[in-house]
Design a protein around this motif. Sequence first.
Motif, PDB file in Angstrom:
ATOM      1  N   THR A 144       0.849  -1.191   0.000  1.00 28.79           N
ATOM      2  CA  THR A 144       0.000   0.000   0.000  1.00 28.79           C
ATOM      3  C   THR A 144       0.886   1.243   0.000  1.00 28.79           C
ATOM      4  N   GLU A 145       0.323   2.329  -0.465  1.00 31.22           N
ATOM      5  CA  GLU A 145       1.021   3.612  -0.442  1.00 31.22           C
ATOM      6  C   GLU A 145       0.010   4.698  -0.144  1.00 31.22           C
ATOM      7  N   ASN A 146       0.220   5.368   0.995  1.00 34.28           N
ATOM      8  CA  ASN A 146      -0.724   6.394   1.438  1.00 34.28           C
ATOM      9  C   ASN A 146      -2.155   5.855   1.479  1.00 34.28           C
ATOM     10  N   GLN A 147      -2.270   4.635   1.989  1.00 39.96           N
ATOM     11  CA  GLN A 147      -3.553   3.945   2.193  1.00 39.96           C
ATOM     12  C   GLN A 147      -4.174   3.429   0.892  1.00 39.96           C
ATOM     13  N   TYR A 148      -3.510   3.627  -0.241  1.00 43.10           N
ATOM     14  CA  TYR A 148      -3.998   3.071  -1.493  1.00 43.10           C
ATOM     15  C   TYR A 148      -3.388   1.690  -1.707  1.00 43.10           C
ATOM     16  N   VAL A 149      -4.207   0.735  -2.098  1.00 37.37           N
ATOM     17  CA  VAL A 149      -3.727  -0.605  -2.406  1.00 37.37           C
ATOM     18  C   VAL A 149      -3.297  -0.614  -3.868  1.00 37.37           C
ATOM     19  N   LEU A 150      -2.028  -0.925  -4.127  1.00 35.94           N
ATOM     20  CA  LEU A 150      -1.448  -0.738  -5.452  1.00 35.94           C
ATOM     21  C   LEU A 150      -1.578  -1.950  -6.362  1.00 35.94           C
ATOM     22  N   GLY A 151      -2.074  -3.080  -5.845  1.00 34.93           N
ATOM     23  CA  GLY A 151      -2.170  -4.273  -6.675  1.00 34.93           C
ATOM     24  C   GLY A 151      -0.847  -5.002  -6.817  1.00 34.93           C
ATOM     25  N   LYS A 152       0.112  -4.681  -5.942  1.00 32.57           N
ATOM     26  CA  LYS A 152       1.421  -5.340  -5.964  1.00 32.57           C
ATOM     27  C   LYS A 152       1.532  -6.249  -4.748  1.00 32.57           C
ATOM     28  N   SER A 153       2.025  -7.460  -4.960  1.00 31.38           N
ATOM     29  CA  SER A 153       2.078  -8.443  -3.873  1.00 31.38           C
ATOM     30  C   SER A 153       3.405  -9.184  -3.867  1.00 31.38           C
ATOM     31  N   ILE A 154       3.711  -9.771  -2.706  1.00 28.58           N
ATOM     32  CA  ILE A 154       4.900 -10.602  -2.559  1.00 28.58           C
ATOM     33  C   ILE A 154       4.561 -11.731  -1.590  1.00 28.58           C
ATOM     34  N   ALA A 155       5.050 -12.928  -1.854  1.00 31.49           N
ATOM     35  CA  ALA A 155       4.739 -14.097  -1.028  1.00 31.49           C
ATOM     36  C   ALA A 155       5.859 -14.342  -0.016  1.00 31.49           C
ATOM     37  N   VAL A 156       5.497 -14.973   1.110  1.00 31.28           N
ATOM     38  CA  VAL A 156       6.420 -15.122   2.238  1.00 31.28           C
ATOM     39  C   VAL A 156       6.430 -16.563   2.752  1.00 31.28           C
ATOM     40  N   GLN A 157       7.626 -17.080   2.998  1.00 32.57           N
ATOM     41  CA  GLN A 157       7.809 -18.348   3.722  1.00 32.57           C
ATOM     42  C   GLN A 157       8.498 -18.012   5.030  1.00 32.57           C
ATOM     43  N   ILE A 158       7.968 -18.523   6.164  1.00 32.89           N
ATOM     44  CA  ILE A 158       8.454 -18.146   7.493  1.00 32.89           C
ATOM     45  C   ILE A 158       8.904 -19.382   8.271  1.00 32.89           C
ATOM     46  N   LYS A 159      10.033 -19.245   8.971  1.00 28.95           N
ATOM     47  CA  LYS A 159      10.511 -20.280   9.884  1.00 28.95           C
ATOM     48  C   LYS A 159      10.731 -19.654  11.257  1.00 28.95           C
ATOM     49  N   TYR A 160      10.312 -20.367  12.307  1.00 32.61           N
ATOM     50  CA  TYR A 160      10.432 -19.827  13.661  1.00 32.61           C
ATOM     51  C   TYR A 160      11.271 -20.768  14.514  1.00 32.61           C
ATOM     52  N   GLY A 161      12.157 -20.182  15.339  1.00 30.93           N
ATOM     53  CA  GLY A 161      12.932 -20.973  16.301  1.00 30.93           C
ATOM     54  C   GLY A 161      14.404 -20.608  16.281  1.00 30.93           C
ATOM     55  N   GLU A 162      15.062 -20.848  17.405  1.00 32.63           N
ATOM     56  CA  GLU A 162      16.476 -20.498  17.527  1.00 32.63           C
ATOM     57  C   GLU A 162      17.350 -21.353  16.628  1.00 32.63           C
ATOM     58  N   SER A 163      16.900 -22.557  16.316  1.00 30.79           N
ATOM     59  CA  SER A 163      17.735 -23.470  15.523  1.00 30.79           C
ATOM     60  C   SER A 163      18.035 -22.913  14.140  1.00 30.79           C
ATOM     61  N   TRP A 164      17.154 -22.075  13.608  1.00 30.94           N
ATOM     62  CA  TRP A 164      17.372 -21.512  12.275  1.00 30.94           C
ATOM     63  C   TRP A 164      18.501 -20.485  12.258  1.00 30.94           C
ATOM     64  N   PHE A 165      18.949 -20.063  13.456  1.00 32.60           N
ATOM     65  CA  PHE A 165      20.008 -19.056  13.559  1.00 32.60           C
ATOM     66  C   PHE A 165      21.352 -19.682  13.918  1.00 32.60           C
ATOM     67  N   ASN A 166      21.412 -21.013  14.049  1.00 34.14           N
ATOM     68  CA  ASN A 166      22.617 -21.666  14.562  1.00 34.14           C
ATOM     69  C   ASN A 166      23.805 -21.610  13.619  1.00 34.14           C
TER      70      ASN A 166
END
Length: 332
Positions: free
Chosen positions: A48-70
């Motif tokens: 969004t930009e200044n509360q306008y939705v621009l029609g641009k998107s990006i997908a996300v993969q998430i990992k949680y936990g301390e082991s991912w930082f080892n």
Amino acid sequence: MVYPKHNNNKEKRGIDIVSGIVTNEFDFIWRSQANSDDYGTDGIIEITENQYVLGKSIAVQIKYGESWFNEVKNNCFIVRESSQKHYHYWLDNSLPHIFIITNESDEAYWVSLNEDSVIKTEKGLKIKIPCENEFLKAKKEIGKLAKYDKLNFIKSNSEIIKCLKAHIENDCKVVFTYSTRTDKTYCGDYELFVEDEDSVIVENLDYIVMPKDFTFFDMGKFLMYLFPWADVSIDEEYYEIHEETDPIEKYKQEYGFYDKETGEYYYNHDDVYWNPYRPYEDGLVESYRFLLQPNKLADAILLIEEYMKSEYNDLNFSSTLSKEIKNVTFDF
């Protein structure tokens, strides 16, 4: 005695951290995919930009936990996947993907998934995430990586193109007016409407979405940004009546030389550059009036939309579409 057991859903905690940053810090839109089948996407970020939705998107993969930082090498966190099943899904996807690791301290680091950051190994995949890539500071980079949804672009623009074509066939004009103060950094006031032969407005079109804090220096690029599917020109008849300054005289004063003896400006006729998008009112306030005519891209959009609505195994139509698209050329 038996009690219900708390389900410490680590995946959800990671999503909560990321979605919190996206919505509270970036002021973007978060669309969770956590309840869907996990093919390698935990959520979608809409820009969004200044509360306008621009029609641009990006997908996300998430990992949680301390082991991912080892594992850390060459100032990068090294994340290892046990298989290669997500490789082509991420890199060949119509949406760009980013990979984020989070931990109990609410830290989050990210990387764009591409051939440089995702490496195939004998056992699976290795993902390199620079230790300096704090997700909390990545708003601008995320906005640049995000892409327009091309199918949504076709759907959202096809209706306005059909409307304009219908009006033009009835000898109406499609008019875009724009006024802005030269001392302000905002997008200005604008209208898009249809006018009949008697200069009567027959329809106002609520189509344009522009950021409120938008500064531009090239009117041609600005119009291309708004109307990529239209040829845009100034309304010559309107300018003949309302233009405050003779464009030739203005050009002489800006680019010619002044002769003190005659008190006149002179210029080289061979060097004249006519601004095709000049304002008719020029000064502290600049005002423009343009006419829109659907171009070849507009025809292609309508053709693709027709194809999308058809049966995809209609080979005759597919052949027609292929021939039409080959004949479309764009001079951008």
